[in-house]
Design a protein around this motif. Structure first.
Motif, short mmCIF file in Angstrom:
data_model
loop_
_atom_site.label_atom_id
_atom_site.label_comp_id
_atom_site.label_asym_id
_atom_site.label_seq_id
_atom_site.Cartn_x
_atom_site.Cartn_y
_atom_site.Cartn_z
N ASP A 1 0.82 -1.21 0.00
CA ASP A 1 0.00 0.00 0.00
C ASP A 1 0.86 1.26 0.00
O ASP A 1 0.49 2.26 -0.62
N TYR A 2 2.00 1.21 0.67
CA TYR A 2 2.90 2.37 0.66
C TYR A 2 3.40 2.65 -0.75
O TYR A 2 3.49 3.81 -1.19
N ALA A 3 3.72 1.60 -1.48
CA ALA A 3 4.17 1.77 -2.86
C ALA A 3 3.08 2.38 -3.73
O ALA A 3 3.33 3.26 -4.55
N LYS A 4 1.84 1.91 -3.53
CA LYS A 4 0.72 2.46 -4.29
C LYS A 4 0.53 3.95 -4.03
O LYS A 4 0.12 4.71 -4.90
N ARG A 5 0.82 4.36 -2.79
CA ARG A 5 0.67 5.76 -2.41
C ARG A 5 1.91 6.59 -2.72
O ARG A 5 1.95 7.78 -2.42
N GLY A 6 2.93 5.95 -3.30
CA GLY A 6 4.15 6.67 -3.65
C GLY A 6 4.98 7.05 -2.43
O GLY A 6 5.67 8.07 -2.44
N LYS A 7 4.93 6.22 -1.39
CA LYS A 7 5.62 6.51 -0.14
C LYS A 7 6.79 5.55 0.07
O LYS A 7 6.60 4.33 0.08
N SER A 8 7.99 6.09 0.23
CA SER A 8 9.12 5.27 0.65
C SER A 8 9.04 5.07 2.16
O SER A 8 8.45 5.88 2.87
N VAL A 9 9.64 3.98 2.64
CA VAL A 9 9.52 3.66 4.06
C VAL A 9 10.86 3.25 4.66
O VAL A 9 11.77 2.79 3.95
N ILE A 10 10.96 3.43 5.97
CA ILE A 10 12.05 2.84 6.75
C ILE A 10 11.47 1.64 7.49
O ILE A 10 10.46 1.76 8.19
N LEU A 11 12.08 0.50 7.28
CA LEU A 11 11.66 -0.73 7.95
C LEU A 11 12.64 -0.99 9.10
O LEU A 11 13.80 -1.34 8.86
N VAL A 12 12.20 -0.78 10.33
CA VAL A 12 13.06 -1.05 11.48
C VAL A 12 12.81 -2.46 11.97
O VAL A 12 11.67 -2.93 11.99
N THR A 13 13.89 -3.13 12.31
CA THR A 13 13.78 -4.49 12.81
C THR A 13 14.74 -4.65 13.98
O THR A 13 15.40 -3.69 14.38
N SER A 14 14.83 -5.85 14.51
CA SER A 14 15.71 -6.10 15.65
C SER A 14 16.52 -7.36 15.40
O SER A 14 16.24 -8.12 14.48
N HIS A 15 17.52 -7.56 16.25
CA HIS A 15 18.33 -8.77 16.16
C HIS A 15 17.59 -9.90 16.87
O HIS A 15 17.98 -10.36 17.95
N TYR A 16 16.51 -10.32 16.24
CA TYR A 16 15.59 -11.27 16.85
C TYR A 16 15.10 -12.25 15.78
O TYR A 16 14.84 -11.83 14.64
N ALA A 17 14.97 -13.52 16.15
CA ALA A 17 14.51 -14.56 15.22
C ALA A 17 15.42 -14.59 13.99
O ALA A 17 16.62 -14.76 14.13
N SER A 18 14.88 -14.33 12.79
CA SER A 18 15.71 -14.35 11.58
C SER A 18 15.68 -13.00 10.89
O SER A 18 14.90 -12.77 9.97
N TYR A 19 16.53 -12.09 11.36
CA TYR A 19 16.62 -10.78 10.71
C TYR A 19 17.31 -10.88 9.36
O TYR A 19 17.13 -10.04 8.49
N GLU A 20 18.09 -11.94 9.14
CA GLU A 20 18.78 -12.11 7.87
C GLU A 20 17.80 -12.51 6.76
O GLU A 20 17.81 -11.97 5.67
N TRP A 21 16.91 -13.47 7.04
CA TRP A 21 15.97 -13.93 6.02
C TRP A 21 14.88 -12.89 5.73
O TRP A 21 14.15 -13.02 4.75
N LEU A 22 14.78 -11.88 6.55
CA LEU A 22 13.80 -10.82 6.31
C LEU A 22 14.02 -10.15 4.96
O LEU A 22 13.08 -9.68 4.33
N MET A 23 15.28 -10.14 4.52
CA MET A 23 15.60 -9.48 3.25
C MET A 23 14.88 -10.13 2.07
O MET A 23 14.71 -9.51 1.01
N THR A 24 14.43 -11.37 2.22
CA THR A 24 13.81 -12.07 1.10
C THR A 24 12.48 -11.46 0.69
O THR A 24 11.97 -11.75 -0.40
N ILE A 25 11.90 -10.60 1.54
CA ILE A 25 10.63 -9.98 1.18
C ILE A 25 10.78 -9.04 -0.01
O ILE A 25 9.80 -8.66 -0.63
N ASN A 26 12.03 -8.67 -0.33
CA ASN A 26 12.24 -7.74 -1.44
C ASN A 26 11.78 -8.32 -2.78
O ASN A 26 11.53 -7.57 -3.73
N LEU A 27 11.66 -9.65 -2.87
CA LEU A 27 11.15 -10.27 -4.09
C LEU A 27 9.64 -10.11 -4.20
O LEU A 27 9.06 -10.36 -5.25
N ARG A 28 8.99 -9.71 -3.10
CA ARG A 28 7.53 -9.68 -3.07
C ARG A 28 6.96 -8.28 -2.99
O ARG A 28 5.74 -8.12 -2.90
N ILE A 29 7.81 -7.27 -2.98
CA ILE A 29 7.31 -5.90 -2.88
C ILE A 29 7.48 -5.17 -4.20
O ILE A 29 8.19 -5.63 -5.08
#
Length: 291
Positions: free
Chosen positions: A105-133
């Motif tokens: 929805d942010y992309a549809k509205r033309g809005k860039s975002v900051i995604l804050v995360t933590s060193h918790y669970a799998s912060y490394e695999w979180l990067m894989t969402i870039n294939l879906r956005i």
């Protein structure tokens, strides 16, 4: 010497990455035995952190968390290696997102975002969402000392359309993307201890007054970027689920440091729910503020 270390290590890393998952996690159990029982890697730091952050638990309860944490940590770091060879289809099966529409929805509205995360669970695999956005994924990171391993990390993450930028290049990159009209999602893990010359605010984190990173909030306000939090949970061995939590749609409307405090309260919720999935080996509470 750095190149020699790389060429000696790379074949082993590749062999680990192609292990079938049952063997892969058997190997992780073996690594856990070495790291925890034989080497005792940072065990003193972990125990001190657990005692500071979870004083309501007794020694026996914290010991259970300690052992679970080391097992999870070994899984997580080996899963980073697994990223070298795992297919995007298998990754999507193992790393679910509950509310991807929020980001789209942010992309549809033309809005860039900051995604804050933590060193918790799998912060490394979180990067894989870039294939879906629907816009550019950018990860702000600290460059590795070994340039060959740094190049390898960049290559692995480029599989998932992640642009890696060093911390010092974050502001120029954001400024250029804004001028060029490039919609981006900037990922930052901001829950660790800041350098002493970068301290602008302190707050109670897990009941202890400590300096906190404020860079994500500063960048959000400077470039009018919406802020969302990625709550990543481990749902099974090798399986994770991310839920996006809106933090601030219009960051300039918030008083200074409020966004940072909201974000860290979300991190606290994660830790209190399942403390074994937090990265306790970091010296997060080393600069405690004396009252």
């Amino acid at each position: 010497m750095q190149f020699l270390v790389y060429i000696l290590a790379y074949p082993l890393l590749w062999l680990i990455s192609i292990l079938p998952f049952p063997l892969f996690y058997w190997f992780s159990d073996f690594v856990y035995f070495l790291v925890y029982h034989v080497i005792g890697y940072r065990r003193k730091v972990v125990r001190e952190n657990l005692a500071l952050a979870l004083p309501h638990l007794n020694d026996a309860e914290r010991k259970v968390i300690e052992k679970k944490f080391y097992s999870h940590m070994c899984d997580m770091f080996l899963e980073m290696i697994k990223t070298m060879s795992i297919s995007p289809e298998e990754m999507e099966r193992r790393f679910k997102v509950t509310n991807l529409d929020l980001v789209l929805d942010y992309a549809k509205r033309g809005k860039s975002v900051i995604l804050v995360t933590s060193h918790y669970a799998s912060y490394e695999w979180l990067m894989t969402i870039n294939l879906r956005i629907g816009f550019q994924g950018v990860a702000v990171y600290k460059k590795l000392a070994n340039p060959y391993f740094d190049k390898l990390v960049r290559k692995i993450r480029s599989k998932y359309k992640t642009e890696m930028i060093e911390t010092r290049k974050a502001i120029p990159t954001m400024a250029q993307n804004q001028r060029d009209g490039i919609l981006s999602m900037y990922g930052l893990a901001s829950d660790q201890s800041p350098k002493l010359d970068r301290i602008f605010h302190s707050m109670k984190f897990m009941g202890v007054e400590v300096p906190v990173h404020t860079g994500a909030e500063m960048l959000a306000k400077k470039y009018n970027l919406s802020v969302i939090f990625a709550d990543v949970q481990k749902t099974g061995r090798g399986f994770y689920e991310a839920t996006f939590v809106p933090i601030a749609d219009n960051p300039k409307d918030y008083p200074d440091f409020e966004i940072t405090e909201i974000y860290l309260k979300e991190v606290e919720k994660q830790i209190l729910a399942k403390p074994e999935h937090y990265l306790w080996t970091h010296k997060r509470w080393k600069h405690r503020v004396q009252s």
